[in-house]
Design a protein around this motif. Structure first.
Motif, PDB file in Angstrom:
ATOM      1  N   SER A 146      -2.723  -1.398  11.680  1.00 34.02           N
ATOM      2  CA  SER A 146      -2.631  -0.385  12.754  1.00 34.02           C
ATOM      3  C   SER A 146      -3.098   0.986  12.279  1.00 34.02           C
ATOM      4  N   THR A 147      -2.946   1.268  10.982  1.00 38.78           N
ATOM      5  CA  THR A 147      -3.366   2.577  10.461  1.00 38.78           C
ATOM      6  C   THR A 147      -4.540   2.468   9.488  1.00 38.78           C
ATOM      7  N   GLY A 148      -4.660   1.333   8.797  1.00 36.26           N
ATOM      8  CA  GLY A 148      -5.680   1.202   7.763  1.00 36.26           C
ATOM      9  C   GLY A 148      -7.006   0.694   8.285  1.00 36.26           C
ATOM     10  N   LYS A 185       0.136   7.064  10.909  1.00 32.61           N
ATOM     11  CA  LYS A 185       0.830   6.934   9.610  1.00 32.61           C
ATOM     12  C   LYS A 185       2.057   7.845   9.604  1.00 32.61           C
ATOM     13  N   ALA A 186       1.852   9.094  10.067  1.00 32.99           N
ATOM     14  CA  ALA A 186       2.968  10.060  10.068  1.00 32.99           C
ATOM     15  C   ALA A 186       4.046   9.643  11.067  1.00 32.99           C
ATOM     16  N   TYR A 231       0.833  -1.207   0.000  1.00 30.28           N
ATOM     17  CA  TYR A 231       0.000   0.000   0.000  1.00 30.28           C
ATOM     18  C   TYR A 231       0.876   1.270   0.000  1.00 30.28           C
ATOM     19  N   GLY A 232       0.219   2.421  -0.083  1.00 36.20           N
ATOM     20  CA  GLY A 232       0.947   3.689  -0.165  1.00 36.20           C
ATOM     21  C   GLY A 232       1.226   4.337   1.179  1.00 36.20           C
ATOM     22  N   PHE A 233       1.024   3.617   2.259  1.00 35.38           N
ATOM     23  CA  PHE A 233       1.273   4.161   3.604  1.00 35.38           C
ATOM     24  C   PHE A 233       1.775   3.029   4.482  1.00 35.38           C
ATOM     25  N   LEU A 234       2.356   3.402   5.622  1.00 34.91           N
ATOM     26  CA  LEU A 234       2.882   2.396   6.552  1.00 34.91           C
ATOM     27  C   LEU A 234       1.833   2.092   7.635  1.00 34.91           C
TER      28      LEU A 234
END
Ligand SMILES: Cc1cc2nc3c(=O)[nH]c(=O)nc-3n(C[C@H](O)[C@H](O)[C@H](O)COP(=O)(O)OP(=O)(O)OC[C@H]3O[C@@H](n4cnc5c(N)ncnc54)[C@H](O)[C@@H]3O)c2cc1C
Length: 458
Positions: free
Chosen positions: A55-57, A114-115, A48-51
């Motif tokens: 936990s974040t998605g 995410k940040a 995906y385009g984020f880490l």
């Protein structure tokens, strides 16, 4: 090996010391721990385009940091604490004490998380490659895995690495490498999947005055439209917003695109049924609106690798101790299944006396392998043990341990199974990882956490 691919036609993109596959809570901590322990080049690849993965998605609450009950003890430490500290510094986390279920949770804003993962990886010098889906693992003539194939935005590429950590959640690396694993659902019913959703415009004061959670549970029980009459609807660190884990989708596979398509559609359908129920039936929710669904449906279990050891139900419930422990867990077995009537039944089994068990290093080493580790929800455990040891406090701890093991094996030029345990445990202790069942009751009041952590949580 993936028979559909012609490896000689695929360009070699780069060679690294350690490749970490999948940037969920386990993968991010694995990459950070390895880099922190001195590995020169660590590449973290993510489809995906984020880490952050789940936990974040999908989610917004870390469980597993504390034992459940009214005498909570903190069993997780090291990099997971750094993650919470950064969320706190962004005024983006609060403790959600409860005395049952999974114990005190740490609820955060997932967009800020995410940040936080970005920031930690950048600061540590972890190289990140998003939009990259691992589709094969390649062995040399001795059977040792030396390369993988990624499907990237730029086409297929090969990556060469000295060591590998499979933190893909679905054990994709181990699957393509042909390592022994169990597919959830084949021996026992797999845990259900859940699309989470968020509602804005909730009047929480009015909700509390009308009876709060107890009133909500009563109204859910009496409503025949709901797919599941239980779950969690909790306030977020964003005014008037509530996050909900209630949807349940069973009898579908998290490893098949057709099946996942149906699961995603059904998850979204159910979320809208709940939105309608809340608006019509629950005081405080009259003006509420759906503002977000999870990025994808949350898959609780798919594949579990067979490691040098498999954690069992008996280990969990007997508070087992192991010489090669690399982290602790005090969470109950929490098994989300469909009952005969199609309704979800969550089966709980607690460790007696709020006990804590050790998780042995061997659950992170795929059976007989020298060059790779597994971390996160695809680690080596039976269905029941997995249902206890899958909270993010533990998946972060697994990643942290696997990353340090990889660093030691590179530094000492030894195989995964030859990593010296006492050296390994010393390293973990220096990071702040508890390896003995903590006696001290953690005061989870915000002020006490602040003093304990010497930071400004809340
Ligand atoms: C619905 C639900 C509710 C839950 N509730 C809680 C809770 O409230 N609190 C809690 O602590 N735990 C909860 N859990 C458990 C916990 O969230 C998970 O066990 C944990 O997040 C798993 O972390 P992971 O890093 O192992 O996997 P994931 O978060 O799934 O990360 C795997 C990563 O790998 C990537 N990936 C997968 N395949 C590939 C590939 N082939 N190539 C490249 N990248 C790949 C994925 O995109 C993902 O980013 C819940 C789980 C679910 C599903």
């Amino acid at each position: 090996m993936n028979p559909a691919l012609n490896h000689s036609a695929i360009p070699l993109l780069k060679s690294v010391d350690l490749l970490v596959v999948g940037a969920g809570s386990a993968g991010c901590c694995a990459a950070l721990a390895a880099k922190g322990a001195g590995v020169k080049s660590v590449l973290l690849v993510e489809r995906y385009g984020f880490l952050g993965g789940i936990s974040t998605g999908v989610l917004d609450t870390f469980y597993g940091f504390f034992t459940p009950g009214d005498q909570p003890r903190k069993v997780v430490g090291g990099i997971p604490d750094q993650v919470v500290d950064l969320l706190d510094a962004a005024q983006s986390a609060f403790l959600r004490p409860n005395t049952y279920g999974a114990g005190t949770g740490i609820t955060y804003n997932p967009e800020h998380l995410k940040a936080v993962w970005d920031r930690l990886c950048l600061a540590a010098g972890v190289e990140v490659l998003n939009y990259s889906f691992l589709v094969d693992a390649i062995a040399d003539s001795s059977g040792r895995i030396t390369q993988v194939v990624l499907c990237t935005r730029n086409g297929f590429v090969r990556i060469e690495a000295k060591r590998f950590i499979d933190s893909s959640g679905d054990a994709d690396f181990c699957h393509w490498a042909g390592l022994p694993l169990e597919v959830a659902g084949e021996l026992e019913p797999a845990q259900t999947m859940t699309t989470t959703f968020r509602l804005a415009g909730v009047d929480l004061d009015r909700f509390q005055q009308a009876g709060g959670k107890k009133m909500l549970m009563e109204r859910m029980k009496n409503d025949d439209t709901l797919p599941r009459k239980a779950g969690s609807a909790h306030a977020m660190p964003i005014p008037n917003c509530v996050s909900t884990v209630a949807v349940r989708v069973g009898d579908l596979s998290g490893l098949d695109s057709w099946s996942l398509t149906s699961a995603e559609r059904e998850g979204r359908r159910q979320a809208l049924v709940y939105e309608n129920f809340f608006r019509k039936n629950v005081p405080g929710y009259e003006e509420a609106r759906l503002i977000g669904l999870s990025v994808g449906i949350g898959v609780r279990e798919s594949r579990r690798v067979f490691g040098d050891y498999r954690l069992t139900r008996e280990d969990c419930l007997s508070a087992a101790r192991f010489e090669d422990r690399v982290f602790l867990c005090g969470a109950p077995i929490e098994d989300h299944r469909l009952g005969q009537d199609g309704q979800e039944e969550t089966a709980w089994a607690y460790i007696p006396d709020s006990g804590v068990y050790d998780v042995p290093y061997r659950t992170l080493v795929p059976a007989g392998r020298d060059e790779c580790w597994v971390a996160g929800r695809c680690f080596s455990a039976t269905h029941d043990a997995h249902a206890s040891c899958r909270s993010m406090g533990q998946t972060m701890s697994m990643g942290q341990a696997a990353g340090i093991a990889a660093a030691l094996s590179l530094e000492l030029d030894c195989s995964a199974r030859a990593v010296p345990i006492s050296l390994f445990q010393d390293h973990l202790r220096r990071l702040g990882v508890p390896l003995e069942p903590p006696q001290e009751v953690a005061n989870t009041a915000a002020k006490a956490w602040k003093e304990n952590r010497k930071t400004n949580l809340l």
